[in-house]
Design an enzyme around this catalytic site. Structure first.
Site, PDB file in Angstrom:
ATOM      1  N   SER A   1     -28.556  32.219  28.074  1.00  0.00           N
ATOM      2  CA  SER A   1     -28.075  33.218  27.125  1.00  0.00           C
ATOM      3  C   SER A   1     -28.977  33.243  25.900  1.00  0.00           C
ATOM      4  O   SER A   1     -29.116  32.229  25.204  1.00  0.00           O
ATOM      5  CB  SER A   1     -26.643  32.892  26.705  1.00  0.00           C
TER       6      SER A   1
ATOM      7  N   HIS B   1     -29.119  36.277  30.382  1.00  0.00           N
ATOM      8  CA  HIS B   1     -27.794  36.695  29.915  1.00  0.00           C
ATOM      9  C   HIS B   1     -27.910  37.242  28.493  1.00  0.00           C
ATOM     10  O   HIS B   1     -28.383  36.555  27.589  1.00  0.00           O
ATOM     11  CB  HIS B   1     -26.856  35.490  29.963  1.00  0.00           C
TER      12      HIS B   1
ATOM     13  N   ASP C   1     -25.852  38.794  25.423  1.00  0.00           N
ATOM     14  CA  ASP C   1     -24.513  38.923  24.852  1.00  0.00           C
ATOM     15  C   ASP C   1     -24.487  40.030  23.811  1.00  0.00           C
ATOM     16  O   ASP C   1     -25.063  39.895  22.727  1.00  0.00           O
ATOM     17  CB  ASP C   1     -24.088  37.602  24.206  1.00  0.00           C
TER      18      ASP C   1
ATOM     19  N   MET D   1     -22.249  42.022  21.263  1.00  0.00           N
ATOM     20  CA  MET D   1     -20.978  41.903  20.526  1.00  0.00           C
ATOM     21  C   MET D   1     -20.947  42.939  19.418  1.00  0.00           C
ATOM     22  O   MET D   1     -21.959  43.171  18.747  1.00  0.00           O
ATOM     23  CB  MET D   1     -20.836  40.505  19.920  1.00  0.00           C
TER      24      MET D   1
ATOM     25  N   HIS E   1     -23.666  41.130  29.066  1.00  0.00           N
ATOM     26  CA  HIS E   1     -22.252  40.779  28.886  1.00  0.00           C
ATOM     27  C   HIS E   1     -21.758  41.519  27.651  1.00  0.00           C
ATOM     28  O   HIS E   1     -22.075  41.128  26.522  1.00  0.00           O
ATOM     29  CB  HIS E   1     -22.153  39.253  28.733  1.00  0.00           C
TER      30      HIS E   1
ATOM     31  N   MET F   1     -19.275  42.388  25.070  1.00  0.00           N
ATOM     32  CA  MET F   1     -18.034  42.017  24.374  1.00  0.00           C
ATOM     33  C   MET F   1     -17.803  43.086  23.324  1.00  0.00           C
ATOM     34  O   MET F   1     -17.991  42.884  22.111  1.00  0.00           O
ATOM     35  CB  MET F   1     -18.201  40.618  23.749  1.00  0.00           C
TER      36      MET F   1
ATOM     37  N   MET G   1     -14.586  33.418  31.355  1.00  0.00           N
ATOM     38  CA  MET G   1     -14.947  32.692  30.140  1.00  0.00           C
ATOM     39  C   MET G   1     -14.391  31.273  30.205  1.00  0.00           C
ATOM     40  O   MET G   1     -13.228  31.074  30.578  1.00  0.00           O
ATOM     41  CB  MET G   1     -14.389  33.385  28.895  1.00  0.00           C
TER      42      MET G   1
ATOM     43  N   GLY H   1     -17.061  35.131  21.904  1.00  0.00           N
ATOM     44  CA  GLY H   1     -17.408  35.498  20.537  1.00  0.00           C
ATOM     45  C   GLY H   1     -18.530  34.700  19.911  1.00  0.00           C
ATOM     46  O   GLY H   1     -19.292  35.244  19.124  1.00  0.00           O
TER      47      GLY H   1
ATOM     48  N   ASP I   1     -19.008  31.145  31.760  1.00  0.00           N
ATOM     49  CA  ASP I   1     -19.734  31.384  30.509  1.00  0.00           C
ATOM     50  C   ASP I   1     -19.027  30.669  29.370  1.00  0.00           C
ATOM     51  O   ASP I   1     -17.874  30.964  29.066  1.00  0.00           O
ATOM     52  CB  ASP I   1     -19.779  32.899  30.249  1.00  0.00           C
TER      53      ASP I   1
END
Ligand code: DX5
Ligand code: ZN
Length: 240
Positions: free
Chosen positions: A11, A35, A37, A39, A68, A70, A139, A144, A177
């Site tokens: 990640s 990966h 992330d 957010m 991913h 979020m 998860m 977060g 994850d």
């Protein structure tokens, strides 16, 4: 041995954002997926990166992207990440209005489709949706932030999903994850995960590529030595 290799996905949340391309190059040849992330400061309190960064980074490496999301309203935003050339786009079950419709749209746009389940969400209500997906991301922390402590109790969801995948002969990656590291990856593999996200354990290491290889070796030997009643290792998937 599983027929299909396990996936290790570093990640970049734990990477140096001022040198993202260099950080990605540091795991080339070792990582299976990268990966990413995303957010939005709404679905989760944190704010990271979005589509422009994915588009730029896509040109800087050949590693398949595992995005991913979020974010709120993935039904509106997720397809853009598929169109940007992501290999897999995962959105959260808690945020999607029409998960099956969105999975269909992602596949039509050329990516795999992933469904993510956060810490406090049970997996059972979503098992029947899995034929529409390529990846289920469970998860093992609260989504977060990177660097949190792995929650072993959440592996019960991995076991339930693995049993369901095995009984239905589904082709689905089960990805974990959060807090995946040298001392936790074996338990996740034994529970039935076959894709492993690792941020801190990779980018906090002196040699990120070596960290990826070591994680994969630990997961592989855990599965090879310990196929259990959970079904781990009994239902190899052919999808990369
Ligand atoms: C957190 C992210 C994770 C994070 C994992 O919500 O989804 O991908 O980067 O970081 P580590 O491996 O440090 O727990
Ligand atoms: Zn993630």
């Amino acid at each position: 041995m599983v027929a299909s290799p396990l996936i290790v996905a570093p990640s970049i949340l734990a990477a140096d954002f001022a040198h993202l391309a260099d950080e990605v190059h540091a795991v080339e040849g070792a990582a299976d997926w990268l990966h990413v992330d995303v957010m939005d400061n709404h679905f989760v309190p944190n704010l990271t990166i979005g589509l422009p960064v994915v588009e730029s980074l896509r040109k800087a490496t050949t590693i398949p992207f595992d995005c991913h999301l979020m974010i709120e309203a993935p039904d509106r935003w997720a397809v853009g990440y598929a169109e940007a050339g992501s290999y897999n786009v995962t959105f959260h079950a808690e945020a999607a209005a029409d998960p099956v419709g969105l999975a269909r749209d992602l596949r039509a746009a050329g990516s795999k489709a992933g469904l993510a389940i956060d810490r406090d969400t049970p997996v059972e209500p979503y098992l029947e949706l899995l034929p529409h997906f390529d990846t289920l991301l469970i998860m093992t922390i609260k989504a977060g932030f990177g660097g949190q402590k792995f929650i072993p109790q959440l592996l019960d969801k991995v076991r339930a999903a693995r049993r369901h995948v095995a009984s239905g002969q589904l082709e689905l990656r089960i990805e974990v994850d959060g807090g995946i590291a040298d001392d936790t990856i074996a338990a996740a593999a034994e529970a039935g995960a076959d894709a492993f996200v690792a941020g801190t354990a990779v980018y906090g290491a002196a040699d990120p590529a070596e960290a990826v290889r070591r994680l994969r070796a630990r997961a592989t030997s855990a599965v090879a030595g310990g196929a259990t009643a959970s079904g781990a290792g009994t239902s190899p998937t052919t999808m990369r």
